[in-house]
Design a protein around this motif. Structure first.
Motif, mmCIF file in Angstrom:
data_model
loop_
_atom_site.group_PDB
_atom_site.id
_atom_site.type_symbol
_atom_site.label_atom_id
_atom_site.label_comp_id
_atom_site.label_asym_id
_atom_site.label_seq_id
_atom_site.Cartn_x
_atom_site.Cartn_y
_atom_site.Cartn_z
ATOM 1 N N LEU A 1 0.836 -1.206 0.000
ATOM 2 C CA LEU A 1 0.000 0.000 0.000
ATOM 3 C C LEU A 1 0.868 1.252 0.000
ATOM 4 C CD1 LEU A 1 -2.719 1.482 0.291
ATOM 5 C CD2 LEU A 1 -2.463 1.237 2.771
ATOM 6 N N GLN A 2 1.858 1.293 0.849
ATOM 7 C CA GLN A 2 2.722 2.477 0.935
ATOM 8 C C GLN A 2 3.452 2.716 -0.384
ATOM 9 O OE1 GLN A 2 5.137 1.414 4.300
ATOM 10 N NE2 GLN A 2 3.666 2.219 5.803
ATOM 11 N N GLN A 3 3.913 1.624 -1.029
ATOM 12 C CA GLN A 3 4.632 1.782 -2.286
ATOM 13 C C GLN A 3 3.688 2.254 -3.391
ATOM 14 O OE1 GLN A 3 7.121 -1.563 -3.127
ATOM 15 N NE2 GLN A 3 7.800 -0.791 -5.115
ATOM 16 N N ALA A 4 2.457 1.721 -3.419
ATOM 17 C CA ALA A 4 1.493 2.137 -4.437
ATOM 18 C C ALA A 4 1.101 3.603 -4.243
ATOM 19 C CB ALA A 4 0.257 1.240 -4.374
ATOM 20 N N GLU A 5 0.879 4.028 -2.986
ATOM 21 C CA GLU A 5 0.546 5.432 -2.726
ATOM 22 C C GLU A 5 1.681 6.345 -3.175
ATOM 23 O OE1 GLU A 5 -2.450 5.181 1.120
ATOM 24 O OE2 GLU A 5 -0.268 5.208 1.450
ATOM 25 N N GLU B 1 -8.184 -7.048 -0.958
ATOM 26 C CA GLU B 1 -9.297 -6.163 -0.640
ATOM 27 C C GLU B 1 -8.880 -5.055 0.309
ATOM 28 O OE1 GLU B 1 -12.452 -8.547 0.834
ATOM 29 O OE2 GLU B 1 -13.122 -9.191 -1.174
ATOM 30 N N SER B 2 -7.998 -5.362 1.236
ATOM 31 C CA SER B 2 -7.551 -4.353 2.196
ATOM 32 C C SER B 2 -6.821 -3.218 1.491
ATOM 33 C CB SER B 2 -6.649 -5.005 3.244
ATOM 34 O OG SER B 2 -6.205 -4.061 4.185
ATOM 35 N N VAL B 3 -5.913 -3.578 0.563
ATOM 36 C CA VAL B 3 -5.172 -2.555 -0.177
ATOM 37 C C VAL B 3 -6.088 -1.842 -1.159
ATOM 38 C CG1 VAL B 3 -3.265 -2.147 -1.778
ATOM 39 C CG2 VAL B 3 -3.005 -3.797 0.084
ATOM 40 N N ILE C 1 -0.117 -4.455 -9.034
ATOM 41 C CA ILE C 1 0.629 -5.185 -7.995
ATOM 42 C C ILE C 1 0.897 -6.584 -8.532
ATOM 43 C CG2 ILE C 1 0.687 -5.891 -5.588
ATOM 44 C CD1 ILE C 1 0.411 -2.871 -6.009
ATOM 45 N N ILE C 2 2.164 -6.965 -8.626
ATOM 46 C CA ILE C 2 2.533 -8.220 -9.288
ATOM 47 C C ILE C 2 3.329 -9.102 -8.320
ATOM 48 C CG2 ILE C 2 3.800 -9.254 -11.208
ATOM 49 C CD1 ILE C 2 3.263 -6.749 -12.807
ATOM 50 N N SER C 3 2.938 -10.391 -8.256
ATOM 51 C CA SER C 3 3.645 -11.385 -7.450
ATOM 52 C C SER C 3 3.430 -12.757 -8.071
ATOM 53 C CB SER C 3 3.137 -11.387 -6.005
ATOM 54 O OG SER C 3 3.628 -12.523 -5.298
ATOM 55 N N PRO C 4 4.414 -13.648 -8.013
ATOM 56 C CA PRO C 4 4.223 -15.004 -8.564
ATOM 57 C C PRO C 4 3.227 -15.837 -7.769
ATOM 58 C CG PRO C 4 6.558 -14.504 -8.231
ATOM 59 C CD PRO C 4 5.780 -13.462 -7.498
ATOM 60 N N TYR C 5 2.849 -15.385 -6.580
ATOM 61 C CA TYR C 5 1.968 -16.160 -5.706
ATOM 62 C C TYR C 5 0.576 -15.542 -5.671
ATOM 63 C CZ TYR C 5 6.442 -17.938 -4.039
ATOM 64 O OH TYR C 5 7.689 -18.489 -3.967
ATOM 65 N N THR D 1 -6.822 3.932 -9.073
ATOM 66 C CA THR D 1 -7.050 2.618 -9.683
ATOM 67 C C THR D 1 -5.862 1.699 -9.417
ATOM 68 O OG1 THR D 1 -8.350 3.646 -11.446
ATOM 69 C CG2 THR D 1 -7.528 1.404 -11.828
ATOM 70 N N ILE D 2 -6.151 0.523 -8.884
ATOM 71 C CA ILE D 2 -5.111 -0.468 -8.604
ATOM 72 C C ILE D 2 -5.630 -1.843 -9.000
ATOM 73 C CG2 ILE D 2 -5.876 -0.880 -6.232
ATOM 74 C CD1 ILE D 2 -2.939 -1.228 -5.452
ATOM 75 N N GLU D 3 -4.730 -2.705 -9.448
ATOM 76 C CA GLU D 3 -5.121 -4.036 -9.894
ATOM 77 C C GLU D 3 -4.042 -5.031 -9.500
ATOM 78 O OE1 GLU D 3 -6.670 -6.261 -13.978
ATOM 79 O OE2 GLU D 3 -6.427 -4.081 -13.912
#
Length: 837
Positions: free
Chosen positions: A74-78, A113-115, A101-105, A125-127
Motif C-alpha cells: 500500500l505504501q509503495q502504491a501510494e 481487498e484491504s489494499v 501489484i505483481i507477485s508469482p503467488y 485505480t489499482i489491480e
C-alpha cells in the motif's frame, strides 16, 4: 522459476514488451518513488498514459492495519501515485494513471481487498496480477518461458489453491478463526515435518500350511474331515492372494488351475466321507432297531419291569458321533496328489520370501532397500499375514532391521509408495504440505516436481472409467502428461484408500495407478491409508508407516501453537501431571487438539474421549461463550450437537464421509424435525463453527475422527439396539467401526462394568462366528485391544479377567464338551438322524 526479485523484474519487462506495451523501463532503485517498472499503454479513448508496477517476489499477506507485506505494498502504491513520473525520452513529468501489484503467488482475498479498498477511497485505480493470473499472461504471450503449456500451470495453481483451502479447514477449526485467505501460509507455519519407518522382522510359515492333506489312519470322524477342509481352504485363500499379486502365477506340473485342484479334492473327500458315513449309519440304524426290539420284549414282562431298573433309550447316531473307516476313491486320490503339489508350490514360494528377509540388511542404505526384492518380500508377507491370518508368523521378539526416512525421502523413493498410519497421524497433511512445498519450489525455479492431489473419498460411491478420469481430469494436464518434452516428475498423491470401504474399489484405483505408472515414465504415486488396508493388489507397492511425533517434534508443534517458549514450558509442565494424555501427544491431530484446548482454556482434558467431547462443545459455541462473543446465531449448542450426532451416525452406518444436502436435511428430520425448515441457516452456522466443511454438493466432517467420535454418541441410546450390529461387525473383523467402538466404551466412568459387558457380547458373537476365527484367537485380539483402550482411559482400572485368551478358552471348552453343534455343516443329506445324539 524466478531466481530473485531482479530476475522477476527482467522477465516482467520482456513480458510487457511482448504484450505490446510501450517504453517499458525498470525503474527500481533508490529514486524509484514506489515504481519498480513503468510502461505506457493506450486507454479507453486511445489516450496514451504511464502505468506503474509494484513487484514483489514473495507472497503478499496480511492487511494494511498490520505490519505485513500488504501494508508495504500500500505504501509503495501510494508513493507511485503521489510522485509524478519523469519520462527520460522527453523529460516530461506525468501522473501515473494506474498501478499493478505483481507477485508469482496468489494473493489472499483479505490482503487484496484491504489494499484495494484503501486506494479506492482515494479515487485511485489499482489491480492485482498475481499467481494464476500472472502465469496465464506468461502462457498467452510468452509460451517458451514456461516449463509447461499454458493451461497446465494455471490449472495446477488453481488446484493447489483449492486443495490448500480445504486442507486448512481443520486448522481453521482448531484455531477458531475465519481467515480462509490466510490459511495456506498458516498451514506451513503450523505443520511439523514427519518421519517414516518400516520394521523388518524374520518370518516363518504357519505349521498348518505344511500339514499333510491326506486322511489319518484308523477310524475317521467328522472332525478329521473338517480339519483337512480347514487346511485346504486356508491354502485356497493363500492361492487367491498369490494369484492376485502382480507378476506371480502358480501352476501345477500336472496342468490345470491350482484352485481347481484344491476345491476338487475337498469335494471328492466329502463325497467319499458321505458314502462311508451313510454305510456306517445304516449299520448303526440296524443295530438300533435290534436293540429296540429286544427292549420291547423285555418290557412286555411285568416281572422284568419290577426286577430291572428302566434303561436309557438307545440314541440314533449322528454325523458328528460316527467313527468309521474311509476308503478314498481313485478320483479323490488323484485330486489329493495335485493338492499336495499345490501345497508344495505355495510353501516353496513363501519360504523363498522368508529366506530373503534373513539377508544382511547392513549391506545397503535404507533408501536402497526400498528398491530391493527383499523389502518387497517383506511387504508381501506382511500383507499376507493380515489378509490370510495364521498363514505367516512374524518374529515378535526382535526387529531384524528398521528402515528410517525423513520427510524428504520421496525424491529418491520408488514409484509406488503406500504410507500407512492410524487416524490422526497426519497422512493427509503430509500430502498437502508436500504439494505446497513442490509448488513453491517450482515457482522459485529450484524444483521439478509437479504435485497432483486426489482425495480418494470422492470415489466412495462412483467408480471412474480410467486413470485419466480418476486422476487427471483437466484436459491441459492430460496433454502435459502425454508430452515427452519435459523433464519434470509428476507426483500423484492418492489420499485415503481406507475412505473407500469397498475392497473392489480400492483394487480398481490401485490398478489405475499402476497402469498410469507403466504408461508415464516420470510418474510417481503416493498412496495413504490406515493400517488395516491390505490386499494382493498392493503387492508391488512399498509400504511404510507414519511415525508418531517424537519429543522434539511435539515440542516444536506446541511451540508453533502457543507462540512462545515460556508458554510451551508451562504446557509440558502441566502435561506431566496427566499420564493418559502423554501418549496422545505423539499423534499429530490429537497433539494439535490438546494444544488448542490448552491455548483457549489454559488447562488440559484428562482423556482422549474427554478431549474430543470438550473440543466439540467448544466448536459448537463454547469458545464464543468463553470469549464473550455473540455472533447472532439462532441455534444453540445442544441443537447443533444433536443434529451433528445424527448426521455422523447416518454417515458411518452408510459407510460414507460426504453427505448430500438432502441427507443433511434427513438428519435434521430424524433428530429435531422442527428445525428442518431452517436447514440452510443451520448449515451456515455449522460450517462457520468449522466441524463440517462444504464440498460443493454437500458437506463432510473436517476430519474423519470427528465423525467417528460423534457416531459413537449416536450409538448410545436407551435400547442398545444401534450398537449391536456395529460391535458384532468389528468383533468379526470389520475395522470401519474400530475407532467408533473405542470412543463408545471410554465414554462411561465404570470400566469394570464396561469390560464385563464387552466379554459377554464377545461370547455371544463367538457362538455365531467362524470357528477358525475364534480358535486362532482373532476375536480375543479384538477384545484385548478394546480392553487396552479402557486401561489407557482409566489407568487405575484393574481387570477381573486374564490378559488374553478369554473367548478362545471358552470356545475350546465348548468344543470339547460338545455343547455346540454346527447344524449348517451336516453332510448326511437324506438321513433321518437324531441331532441330539
Amino acid at each position: 522459476m524466478f531466481k530473485d526479485e531482479a530476475d522477476l523484474r527482467q522477465c516482467l519487462r520482456k513480458l510487457l514488451t511482448k504484450m505490446g506495451r510501450e517504453e517499458v523501463r525498470i525503474t527500481h532503485g533508490t529514486l524509484e518513488k514506489g515504481k519498480d517498472i513503468v510502461f505506457y499503454a493506450r486507454g479507453g479513448m486511445n489516450e496514451r498514459a504511464p502505468y506503474a508496477c509494484v513487484v514483489k517476489k514473495d507472497r503478499i499477506t496480511g492487511s494494511v492495519s498490520a505490519r505485513t507485506s500488504a501494508k508495504a505494498v500500500l505504501q509503495q502504491a501510494e508513493q507511485a501515485f503521489d510522485e509524478p513520473y519523469t519520462n527520460p525520452s522527453n523529460g516530461q513529468r506525468e501522473q501515473i494513471k494506474g498501478v499493478y501489484i505483481i507477485s508469482p503467488y496468489d494473493t489472499p482475498v483479505s490482503a487484496s481487498e484491504s489494499v484495494g479498498d484503501r486506494l479506492a477511497r482515494q479515487g485511485r485505480t489499482i489491480e492485482f496480477v498475481c499467481g494464476t493470473r500472472l502465469m496465464e499472461l506468461f502462457a498467452e504471450h510468452w509460451k517458451d518461458f514456461l516449463l509447461f503449456d499454458s493451461g497446465v500451470l494455471a490449472s495446477y495453481l488453481s488446484a493447489m489453491r483449492a486443495g490448500l483451502s480445504k486442507d486448512t479447514a481443520l486448522i481453521d477449526v482448531i484455531l477458531g478463526r475465519n481467515l480462509p485467505a490466510e490459511l495456506p501460509g498458516s498451514f506451513q507455519q503450523m505443520y511439523v515435518p514427519q518421519s517414516f519407518s518400516a520394521e523388518v522382522r524374520c518370518c516363518s510359515l504357519d505349521d498348518t500350511l505344511r500339514q499333510d492333506l491326506s486322511l489319518p489312519s484308523g477310524l475317521i470322524r467328522l472332525a478329521d474331515i473338517r480339519a483337512i477342509e480347514q487346511r485346504v481352504r486356508k491354502l485356497l485363500r493363500v492361492v487367491d492372494y498369490l494369484e492376485a499379486c502382480p507378476g506371480i502365477a502358480l501352476r501345477t506340473e500336472t496342468g490345470g488351475s491350482t484352485k481347481v485342484a484344491l476345491a476338487s479334492y475337498i469335494d471328492a473327500l466329502h463325497h467319499d466321507w458321505s458314502t462311508a458315513c451313510k454305510a456306517a449309519a445304516a449299520a448303526a440304524l440296524k443295530d438300533f432297531e435290534t436293540l429296540t426290539a429286544e427292549d420291547r420284549k423285555r418290557s412286555a414282562s411285568a416281572e422284568n419291569r419290577r426286577r430291572e431298573p428302566p434303561r436309557a433309550a438307545p440314541k440314533l447316531p449322528t454325523e458328528r458321533t460316527i467313527a468309521t473307516t474311509v476308503e478314498l476313491s481313485l478320483a479323490a486320490k488323484s485330486w489329493l496328489s495335485r493338492a499336495e503339489e499345490v501345497k508344495a508350490l505355495i510353501v516353496q514360494a513363501l519360504e523363498e520370501d522368508c529366506l530373503r528377509i534373513r539377508t544382511d540388511w547392513r549391506a545397503k542404505s535404507d533408501l536402497e532397500w526400498l528398491f530391493s526384492s527383499e523389502f518387497r518380500a517383506h511387504c508381501r508377507l506382511l500383507d499376507l499375514e493380515d489378509t490370510v491370518p495364521d498363514s505367516v508368523r512374524r518374529d515378535q521378539t526382535a526387529v531384524k532391521h528398521r528402515l528410517s526416512f525423513g520427510a524428504d525421502f520421496l525424491d529418491g523413493a520408488p514409484r509406488l509408495v503406500l504410507l500407512t498410519g492410524p487416524a490422526g497421524f497426519g497422512k493427509t497433511s503430509f500430502c498437502r504440505w508436500q504439494s505446497l512445498a513442490c509448488a513453491e519450489s517450482m515457482l522459485d525455479g529450484t524444483g521439478r516436481v509437479l504435485p497432483v492431489y486426489v482425495p480418494l473419498s470422492r470415489f466412495a460411491y462412483g467408480a471412474p472409467a480410467n486413470a485419466d478420469e480418476a486422476f487427471f481430469q483437466a484436459p491441459e494436464l492430460r496433454q502435459l502428461l502425454h508430452s515427452s518434452k519435459h523433464d519434470t516428475t509428476i507426483r500423484l498423491y492418492l489420499d485415503g484408500l481406507d475412505e473407500m470401504p469397498d475392497h473392489g474399489r480400492q483394487q480398481q484405483i490401485v490398478n489405475f495407478a499402476r497402469t498410469a505408472v507403466d504408461r508415464l515414465p516420470n510418474l510417481q504415486v503416493i498412496f495413504t491409508a490406515r493400517d488395516h488396508v491390505v490386499g494382493p493388489w498392493l503387492n508391488d507397492v512399498v509400504r511404510l508407516s507414519v511415525n508418531e511425533l517424537d519429543s522434539s517434534q511435539q515440542r516444536s508443534l506446541v511451540c508453533k501453537w502457543l507462540e512462545s517458549g515460556e508458554a510451551t514450558d508451562r504446557f509440558f509442565e502441566q502435561l506431566s501431571h496427566y499420564p493418559t494424555l502423554q501418549p496422545l501427544m505423539g499423534i499429530p491431530l490429537l497433539a494439535m487438539l490438546i494444544g488448542a484446548v490448552y491455548k483457549r482454556q489454559q488447562c488440559l482434558p484428562e482423556t482422549r474421549t474427554r478431549l474430543y467431547t470438550l473440543f466439540v462443545e467448544l466448536r459448537c459455541g463454547g469458545w464464543d461463550a468463553i470469549k464473550g462473543v455473540h455472533r447472532g446465531g439462532k441455534f444453540g449448542q445442544h441443537d447443533k450437537r444433536t443434529v451433528l450426532v445424527r448426521l455422523a451416525g447416518m454417515n458411518h452406518l452408510a459407510r460414507r464421509r460426504d453427505a448430500a444436502f438432502d441427507q443433511f436435511r434427513g438428519a435434521i428430520r430424524c433428530s429435531l424435525a422442527g428445525l428442518e425448515e431452517f436447514w440452510d441457516e443451520l448449515l451456515d452456522e455449522l460450517i462457520q463453527d468449522g466441524l463440517v466443511v462444504s464440498t460443493g454438493g454437500g458437506i463432510r466432517f473436517s476430519h474423519l475422527s470427528f465423525q467417528e467420535f460423534l457416531a459413537s454418541e449416536h450409538l448410545n441410546e436407551p435400547t442398545g439396539e444401534r450398537l449391536k450390529v456395529p460391535l458384532k461387525e468389528f468383533l468379526q473383523g470389520d475395522d470401519w467401526w474400530r475407532e467408533v467402538i473405542a470412543f463408545y466404551i471410554t465414554r462411561f466412568g465404570t470400566p469394570s462394568d464396561t469390560e464385563g459387558w464387552l466379554v459377554r457380547r464377545a461370547r455371544e458373537v463367538s457362538k455365531t462366528s467362524n470357528a477358525l476365527w475364534v480358535h486362532r484367537g482373532a476375536l480375543d485380539e479384538r477384545i484385548g485391544w478394546l480392553r487396552s483402550c479402557l486401561r489407557e482411559a482409566f489407568p487405575t482400572f484393574r481387570s477381573q479377567y486374564p490378559e488374553d485368551g478369554i473367548i478362545e478358552q471358552i470356545a475350546l471348552h465348548r468344543s470339547k464338551t460338545g455343547t455346540h453343534i454346527s447344524r449348517s455343516r451336516r453332510r448326511l443329506s437324506g438321513l433321518n438322524l437324531n441331532e441330539d445324539g
